[in-house]
Structure formats: C-alpha cells, structure tokens
Design a protein around this motif. Structure first.
Motif, PDB file in Angstrom:
ATOM      1  N   LEU A 117       0.717  -1.500   0.155  1.00  0.00           N
ATOM      2  CA  LEU A 117      -0.173  -0.153  -0.020  1.00  0.00           C
ATOM      3  C   LEU A 117       0.809   1.116   0.196  1.00  0.00           C
ATOM      4  CD1 LEU A 117      -2.934  -0.835   2.482  1.00  0.00           C
ATOM      5  CD2 LEU A 117      -3.124  -1.017  -0.206  1.00  0.00           C
ATOM      6  N   ARG A 118       2.005   1.217   0.769  1.00  0.00           N
ATOM      7  CA  ARG A 118       2.799   2.383   0.830  1.00  0.00           C
ATOM      8  C   ARG A 118       3.381   2.607  -0.632  1.00  0.00           C
ATOM      9  NH1 ARG A 118       8.156   3.055   4.380  1.00  0.00           N
ATOM     10  NH2 ARG A 118       8.953   1.484   2.975  1.00  0.00           N
ATOM     11  N   ASN A 119       3.823   1.775  -1.377  1.00  0.00           N
ATOM     12  CA  ASN A 119       4.409   1.740  -2.652  1.00  0.00           C
ATOM     13  C   ASN A 119       3.346   2.212  -3.471  1.00  0.00           C
ATOM     14  OD1 ASN A 119       6.456   1.645  -4.504  1.00  0.00           O
ATOM     15  ND2 ASN A 119       6.112  -0.573  -4.967  1.00  0.00           N
ATOM     16  N   ARG A 120       2.184   1.750  -3.632  1.00  0.00           N
ATOM     17  CA  ARG A 120       1.233   2.061  -4.493  1.00  0.00           C
ATOM     18  C   ARG A 120       0.721   3.716  -4.169  1.00  0.00           C
ATOM     19  NH1 ARG A 120      -4.618  -0.700  -4.582  1.00  0.00           N
ATOM     20  NH2 ARG A 120      -4.861   0.883  -2.636  1.00  0.00           N
ATOM     21  N   ARG A 121       0.736   4.012  -3.030  1.00  0.00           N
ATOM     22  CA  ARG A 121       0.530   5.487  -2.731  1.00  0.00           C
ATOM     23  C   ARG A 121       1.761   6.549  -3.082  1.00  0.00           C
ATOM     24  NH1 ARG A 121       0.080   6.369   3.163  1.00  0.00           N
ATOM     25  NH2 ARG A 121      -0.764   4.371   3.127  1.00  0.00           N
ATOM     26  N   ARG A 122       2.816   5.818  -3.012  1.00  0.00           N
ATOM     27  CA  ARG A 122       3.819   6.801  -3.587  1.00  0.00           C
ATOM     28  C   ARG A 122       3.978   6.787  -5.226  1.00  0.00           C
ATOM     29  NH1 ARG A 122       8.742   5.238  -5.847  1.00  0.00           N
ATOM     30  NH2 ARG A 122       8.275   3.033  -5.202  1.00  0.00           N
ATOM     31  N   ARG A 123       3.786   5.578  -5.648  1.00  0.00           N
ATOM     32  CA  ARG A 123       3.626   5.672  -7.146  1.00  0.00           C
ATOM     33  C   ARG A 123       2.435   6.631  -7.627  1.00  0.00           C
ATOM     34  NH1 ARG A 123       4.456  -0.467  -9.018  1.00  0.00           N
ATOM     35  NH2 ARG A 123       6.677  -0.645  -8.532  1.00  0.00           N
ATOM     36  N   ALA A 124       1.298   6.759  -6.870  1.00  0.00           N
ATOM     37  CA  ALA A 124       0.092   7.585  -7.115  1.00  0.00           C
ATOM     38  C   ALA A 124       0.527   8.976  -7.179  1.00  0.00           C
ATOM     39  CB  ALA A 124      -0.921   7.342  -6.485  1.00  0.00           C
ATOM     40  N   VAL A 125       1.398   9.495  -6.051  1.00  0.00           N
ATOM     41  CA  VAL A 125       1.630  10.764  -5.777  1.00  0.00           C
ATOM     42  C   VAL A 125       2.751  11.092  -6.974  1.00  0.00           C
ATOM     43  CG1 VAL A 125       3.070  12.158  -3.899  1.00  0.00           C
ATOM     44  CG2 VAL A 125       1.312  10.722  -3.457  1.00  0.00           C
ATOM     45  N   GLU A 126       3.678  10.344  -7.552  1.00  0.00           N
ATOM     46  CA  GLU A 126       4.643  10.535  -8.064  1.00  0.00           C
ATOM     47  C   GLU A 126       3.953  10.538  -9.537  1.00  0.00           C
ATOM     48  OE1 GLU A 126       7.470   7.414  -8.543  1.00  0.00           O
ATOM     49  OE2 GLU A 126       8.565   7.819  -6.913  1.00  0.00           O
ATOM     50  N   ASP A 127       3.128   9.977  -9.914  1.00  0.00           N
ATOM     51  CA  ASP A 127       2.322   9.992 -11.109  1.00  0.00           C
ATOM     52  C   ASP A 127       1.745  11.504 -11.207  1.00  0.00           C
ATOM     53  OD1 ASP A 127       3.071   7.672 -11.888  1.00  0.00           O
ATOM     54  OD2 ASP A 127       1.190   6.538 -11.473  1.00  0.00           O
ATOM     55  N   GLU A 128       0.886  12.015  -9.999  1.00  0.00           N
ATOM     56  CA  GLU A 128       0.134  13.046  -9.916  1.00  0.00           C
ATOM     57  C   GLU A 128       1.172  14.185 -10.204  1.00  0.00           C
ATOM     58  OE1 GLU A 128      -2.311  15.751  -6.857  1.00  0.00           O
ATOM     59  OE2 GLU A 128      -1.964  13.629  -6.245  1.00  0.00           O
ATOM     60  N   TYR A 129       2.374  14.448  -9.518  1.00  0.00           N
ATOM     61  CA  TYR A 129       3.387  15.257  -9.672  1.00  0.00           C
ATOM     62  C   TYR A 129       3.920  15.394 -11.125  1.00  0.00           C
ATOM     63  CZ  TYR A 129       8.064  17.539  -9.233  1.00  0.00           C
ATOM     64  OH  TYR A 129       8.970  18.569  -9.508  1.00  0.00           O
TER      65      TYR A 129
END
Length: 133
Positions: free
Chosen positions: A65-77
């Motif tokens: 879940l932490r990795n998935r959330r980090r990837r979502a934030v990176e994609d948004e950025y």
C-alpha cells in the motif's frame, strides 16, 4: 463456488470401518485417553508459525500500500509538472519576456571581487616558519 457436499456413501463407509475396529481402537478414536497430555511443543510451534505468517502478511500489505501510494503521488506530480510545462507564461505589462538578469549589460554592472581579497597570503591560520639558524 458452491459448498462441497459429502456423499452419503462416504459417511456410510466410514461408519462401517469404525464398526469393524476392535473396541479398544474404537475408544481411542472417539476420545483421548485420560492422563494423556497434548503435544505442547507442536501447539507452540503452530502458534509461532501462525503469528509469524500473520505478521509477514501484514508487513507485505503495508509495504504494498505504501508503494502504491508513493507511485500515485509521483504520477500526480509528473502530470502536474507536464501541465505546468505546457502552459504559456502570462504576458507582462511591458511585453518583454527576457530575463534581465542574464543580459550582458547587467552582468557587467555587477560588482566584481577582483582584488578585494589578497589571494597571495593565507589569512585563515598561522603558519609555523622554521629556519636553520
């Protein structure tokens, strides 16, 4: 998936097998003998393995879940950065889009530090001078 049904023939066969056993073995199947103790080491090992497996699953879920959330934030950025890159700069009132800090005339007016510090001598520390006398 529907629940598995037991065949009535299997239950009948099991009952016939138990009926054919001698009375001593039939009693052993139905209830434990008085005075026999459960295998404590086996129970403890099972509990430890279960707790470790549960912790491993919880840790794996946490990291997933932490990795998935980090990837979502990176994609948004990345999406925001791409959008801001594609946007045009607003026109200024003067109509000039040049950066005046990089113009050669402005660069020449900046204070140069040539000769402001005497570079031929080190003022940061005392130097021990040794001579043969």
């Amino acid at each position: 998936m529907p629940p598995r049904r037991r065949h009535p023939q299997a239950a009948l066969l099991a009952a016939q097998l138990v009926a054919r056993l001698p009375p001593q073995q039939r009693a052993n199947l139905q209830s434990p003998q008085p005075g026999s103790k459960p295998n404590v080491a086996g129970i403890a090992a099972g509990v430890v393995v279960g707790v470790v497996a549960l912790c491993a699953m919880a840790g794996g879920l946490f990291f997933y879940l932490r990795n998935r959330r980090r990837r979502a934030v990176e994609d948004e950025y990345r999406a925001n950065a791409a959008n801001s890159y594609n946007m045009k700069a607003p026109a200024s009132s003067a109509g000039s889009t040049n950066d005046s800090r990089l113009e050669p005339s402005v660069m020449m007016q900046r204070r140069q530090s040539d000769g402001s510090i005497a570079d031929n001598q080190d003022y940061s520390r005392r130097i021990l001078k040794v001579t043969n006398a």
